[in-house]
Design an enzyme around this catalytic site. Structure first.
Site, PDB file in Angstrom:
ATOM      1  N   LYS A 155       0.847  -1.203   0.000  1.00 41.14           N
ATOM      2  CA  LYS A 155       0.000   0.000   0.000  1.00 41.14           C
ATOM      3  C   LYS A 155       0.878   1.246   0.000  1.00 41.14           C
ATOM      4  O   LYS A 155       0.606   2.214  -0.710  1.00 41.14           O
ATOM      5  CB  LYS A 155      -0.941  -0.025   1.215  1.00 41.14           C
ATOM      6  CG  LYS A 155      -2.001  -1.105   1.103  1.00 41.14           C
ATOM      7  CD  LYS A 155      -2.739  -1.365   2.412  1.00 41.14           C
ATOM      8  CE  LYS A 155      -3.658  -2.588   2.272  1.00 41.14           C
ATOM      9  NZ  LYS A 155      -4.318  -2.965   3.527  1.00 41.14           N
ATOM     10  N   GLN A 164      -4.411  -1.854   9.816  1.00 38.66           N
ATOM     11  CA  GLN A 164      -4.242  -3.158   9.178  1.00 38.66           C
ATOM     12  C   GLN A 164      -4.749  -4.277  10.096  1.00 38.66           C
ATOM     13  O   GLN A 164      -4.368  -4.353  11.259  1.00 38.66           O
ATOM     14  CB  GLN A 164      -2.757  -3.370   8.832  1.00 38.66           C
ATOM     15  CG  GLN A 164      -2.481  -4.633   8.063  1.00 38.66           C
ATOM     16  CD  GLN A 164      -3.094  -4.636   6.651  1.00 38.66           C
ATOM     17  OE1 GLN A 164      -3.069  -3.644   5.941  1.00 38.66           O
ATOM     18  NE2 GLN A 164      -3.654  -5.772   6.265  1.00 38.66           N
ATOM     19  N   ASP A 188     -10.948   2.553   4.168  1.00 34.56           N
ATOM     20  CA  ASP A 188     -11.100   1.096   4.149  1.00 34.56           C
ATOM     21  C   ASP A 188     -12.577   0.702   4.289  1.00 34.56           C
ATOM     22  O   ASP A 188     -12.926  -0.464   4.144  1.00 34.56           O
ATOM     23  CB  ASP A 188     -10.299   0.472   5.311  1.00 34.56           C
ATOM     24  CG  ASP A 188      -9.255  -0.502   4.808  1.00 34.56           C
ATOM     25  OD1 ASP A 188      -9.135  -0.671   3.580  1.00 34.56           O
ATOM     26  OD2 ASP A 188      -8.552  -1.099   5.659  1.00 34.56           O
TER      27      ASP A 188
END
Ligand code: NAP
Length: 290
Positions: free
Chosen positions: A54, A98, A121
């Site tokens: 990312k 994450q 996200d």
């Protein structure tokens, strides 16, 4: 093989080039550099790889990328403080934490803390709820990538029978909500481990999406001739190779189009994270989303 291969890697390159152009224009015209912060707790090797991917993708698109690495014994309070600081940080447009987190940490309150206008996200229940009531803000990245693959392949979703196998909050459930939005207009069946006669259900599909995490679950007899098959699954074989949920070679003889693993949905997931970060940077400054 009769099916057309839907090349997610090539599509990802094209979309990333377009995003990099848009970032360049945003800088030139508005002096704005979109910024993404990724919070990684602990040293899970797969998570380190994902966060690294990312980071590199962000920098290649000309975005600001900040990686925040916290030790594995970080407390819930310290993690939540980090998220609050990122909420207040004007240079940061998108925040991701994450997953998975170490066992002693609860992801839900952390996701709920991420400011909705930075929730790139799309895992905050507020963001999921906005989508569920038909007024979406951000699309979660993997299902967003699936939509882009279908659009690029010219697959008409209006009126199509779509069967999604897997009902997780990460993939299956948001994808079903996206495909039933007005304007996309698919008829969606969301299947799961308790679905009766899965093969029969799957054979109804014009578009079949597998998002389970079980290698070879979707076999050729479950696929209607000419159907579009999207394989979200990522599984490791005994010799360490990446493989999807679909028995690719056999299904490719029946399907009209199919995504490979690797090189299908995977590259589009990171791409759509960049897209969401770009959209966040624009919306937060009162500019149109695209
Ligand atoms: P998950 O949270 O474990 O959900 C799996 C779903 O599959 C559940 O809804 C489960 O049903 C259903 N299921 C399990 N066994 C089944 C069976 N035999 N028949 C029908 N349904 C079954 O997984 P996830 O996070 O959604 O991920 C799914 C897969 O996609 C994984 O392989 C993951 O690695 C991959 N993935 C890939 C990307 C990418 O970028 N390529 C991104 C995200 C995920 P129940 O709800 O009834 O338990």
């Amino acid at each position: 093989m009769s099916a057309t291969i839907l090349d997610g890697k090539a599509l990802a390159q094209r979309v990333r080039a377009r995003i990099a152009d848009d970032v360049g224009r945003l800088k030139a015209e508005h002096d704005v550099t979109p910024g993404l912060a990724a919070v990684l707790v602990g040293e899970d090797p797969a998570s380190q790889v994902y966060v690294g991917m990312k980071h590199r993708a962000c920098e290649a698109a000309g975005m600001l990328s900040r990686q925040i690495e916290l030790p594995a014994d970080t407390s819930q309070e310290a993690l939540e403080t980090t998220v609050r600081e990122l909420n207040d940080d004007e240079a940061i447009d998108g925040i991701l934490v994450q997953l998975p987190l170490p066992d002693h940490l609860d992801p839900q309150p952390v996701q709920e803390l991420i400011q909705p206008d930075k929730d790139v996200d799309a895992l905050n229940p507020y963001t999921a709820g906005r989508l569920a009531v038909g007024d979406p803000t951000f699309f979660s990245c993997t299902p967003y990538g699936v939509l882009e693959i279908l659009a690029d392949a010219g697959v008409e979703t209006a009126g199509a029978e779509v069967v999604i196998v897997g009902r997780s909050n990460l993939v299956g459930r948001p994808l079903s909500n996206m495909l039933t939005l007005k304007g996309r207009d698919a008829t969606v069946t969301l299947a799961h481990s308790r679905t009766r006669d899965l093969a029969e259900v799957c054979r109804r599909a014009d578009v079949l999406v597998a998002a389970v995490g079980s290698a070879g679950l979707v076999t050729a007899d479950m696929v209607r001739e000419g159907a579009v098959v999207i394989d979200v699954g990522t599984n490791r074989t005994e010799d360490g190779k990446l493989t999807g949920d679909v028995d690719f070679d056999a299904v490719a003889e029946v399907a009209g189009a199919i995504t490979p693993v690797p090189g299908g949905v995977g590259p589009m997931t990171v791409t759509m994270l960049l897209q969401n970060t770009l959209e966040a940077a624009r919306v937060r400054r009162g500019l149109p989303r695209r």
